[in-house]
Design an enzyme around this catalytic site. Structure first.
Site, short mmCIF file in Angstrom:
data_model
loop_
_atom_site.label_atom_id
_atom_site.label_comp_id
_atom_site.label_asym_id
_atom_site.label_seq_id
_atom_site.Cartn_x
_atom_site.Cartn_y
_atom_site.Cartn_z
N GLY A 14 0.80 -1.23 0.00
CA GLY A 14 0.00 0.00 0.00
C GLY A 14 0.83 1.28 0.00
O GLY A 14 1.61 1.51 0.92
N ASN A 18 -4.27 7.28 0.62
CA ASN A 18 -5.53 7.56 1.33
C ASN A 18 -5.27 7.81 2.81
O ASN A 18 -5.90 8.68 3.42
CB ASN A 18 -6.54 6.42 1.13
N LYS A 64 1.39 -14.34 8.79
CA LYS A 64 1.95 -15.72 8.85
C LYS A 64 1.99 -16.25 10.28
O LYS A 64 2.17 -17.45 10.51
CB LYS A 64 3.37 -15.72 8.27
N ASN A 111 -14.67 1.15 4.22
CA ASN A 111 -13.72 0.81 3.15
C ASN A 111 -13.87 1.84 2.04
O ASN A 111 -14.95 2.38 1.83
CB ASN A 111 -14.06 -0.58 2.60
N HIS A 113 -13.37 2.23 -2.08
CA HIS A 113 -13.23 1.40 -3.28
C HIS A 113 -13.19 2.33 -4.50
O HIS A 113 -14.02 3.24 -4.60
CB HIS A 113 -14.40 0.43 -3.38
N ASP A 154 -16.68 -5.93 -0.73
CA ASP A 154 -17.20 -4.75 -1.44
C ASP A 154 -18.72 -4.68 -1.44
O ASP A 154 -19.35 -4.30 -2.44
CB ASP A 154 -16.71 -4.74 -2.92
C1 GAR Z 1 -7.02 2.91 -3.46
O1 GAR Z 1 -7.25 3.28 -4.80
C2 GAR Z 1 -8.22 2.19 -2.89
O2 GAR Z 1 -9.44 2.68 -3.37
C3 GAR Z 1 -7.97 0.79 -3.37
O3 GAR Z 1 -6.60 0.60 -3.17
C4 GAR Z 1 -5.93 1.85 -3.37
C5 GAR Z 1 -4.99 2.11 -2.22
O4 GAR Z 1 -4.19 3.22 -2.52
N1 GAR Z 1 -8.76 -0.15 -2.63
C6 GAR Z 1 -9.37 -1.20 -3.20
O5 GAR Z 1 -9.27 -1.47 -4.37
C7 GAR Z 1 -10.23 -2.02 -2.24
N2 GAR Z 1 -11.00 -2.99 -2.95
P1 GAR Z 1 -3.39 4.00 -1.38
O6 GAR Z 1 -2.50 2.96 -0.70
O7 GAR Z 1 -2.60 5.01 -2.12
O8 GAR Z 1 -4.38 4.60 -0.44
#
Ligand code: GAR
Length: 213
Positions: A14, A18, A64, A111, A113, A154
């Site tokens: 990630g 966000n 894990k 969440n 999306h 979702d």
């Molecule tokens: C975002 O675009 C979020 O909407 C998506 O992952 C990305 C995380 O980005 N989430 C999904 O697809 C959930 N199903 P980030 O790490 O820059 O926040």
């Protein structure tokens, strides 16, 4: 009333943009809540770095170490409960949540999306895959959804949505970038509304209550 305490959950590698948007909104005094910790199920998540930079507690929980998804979720729930978290925000958390976590935080897990659910959601629909599917479908509009998490991927009650137009020359990258800008605004707004007690969940619908006079 005590201020809402928010915990953020991320997975994978990630980027944490966000999370960053929530941190920035908090620092501008626009979140109406405190961010108390960031938990990642990957040690390499950019989100952990961002959290530490802003003096937030940043925890790596190694999946894990747990025999089952339920055991992992129990540990996550207990970690959040120990810090009196009132709202968990998933910010790029791609693992399926089990009932163990959801039942301990009913309508208190959000969440984000990157599409207009229920379109372009479900298993395998995350991150870039979503935008590729939108482009391939020929849809003229996509967008952002903030919803409460339930036991299906979702699927939970939708709190806020924002429409984004798909432009004729868009590819998945250009579309993702425009959607992401809207994600950042919408997530902070959703948390603020929740903190003010203005998101009322009635079955699958979320009523947005007017602000107190
Ligand atoms: C975002 O675009 C979020 O909407 C998506 O992952 C990305 C995380 O980005 N989430 C999904 O697809 C959930 N199903 P980030 O790490 O820059 O926040």
């Amino acid at each position: 009333m005590a201020r809402l305490r928010v915990g953020v959950l991320v997975s994978g590698k990630g980027r944490g943009t966000n999370l960053q948007a929530l941190i920035d909104a908090r620092e501008r005094g626009e979140l109406g809540a405190d961010l108390v910790l960031v938990v990642s199920t990957s040690a390499e998540a950019g989100a952990l770095e961002r959290a530490r930079k802003h003096s937030l507690e940043a925890l790596f929980v190694d999946p894990k170490q747990f025999a089952t998804a339920e055991e992992l979720d129990l540990a996550l729930a207990q970690t959040m409960e120990q810090r009196q978290v009132g709202l968990i925000c998933l910010a790029g958390y791609m693992r399926m949540l089990t009932a163990t976590l959801i039942r301990r935080f009913p309508n208190r897990i959000m969440n984000i999306h990157p599409a207009l659910l229920p379109a372009f959601g479900g298993k395998g629909m995350y991150g870039h895959h979503v935008h590729e599917a939108v482009i391939a479908s020929g849809a003229k509009y996509t967008g952002v959804t903030v919803h409460f998490a339930d036991e299906e991927y979702d699927h939970g009650p939708i709190a806020l949505q924002k429409v984004v137009e798909v432009l004729p020359d868009d590819d998945a990258d250009s579309l993702a970038a425009r959607v992401l800008r809207e994600e950042h605004k919408l997530y902070a707004r959703a948390v603020h509304l929740f903190a003010e007690g203005r998101l009322q969940v009635e079955d699958r619908r979320v009523r947005i209550l007017p602000s107190a006079p």
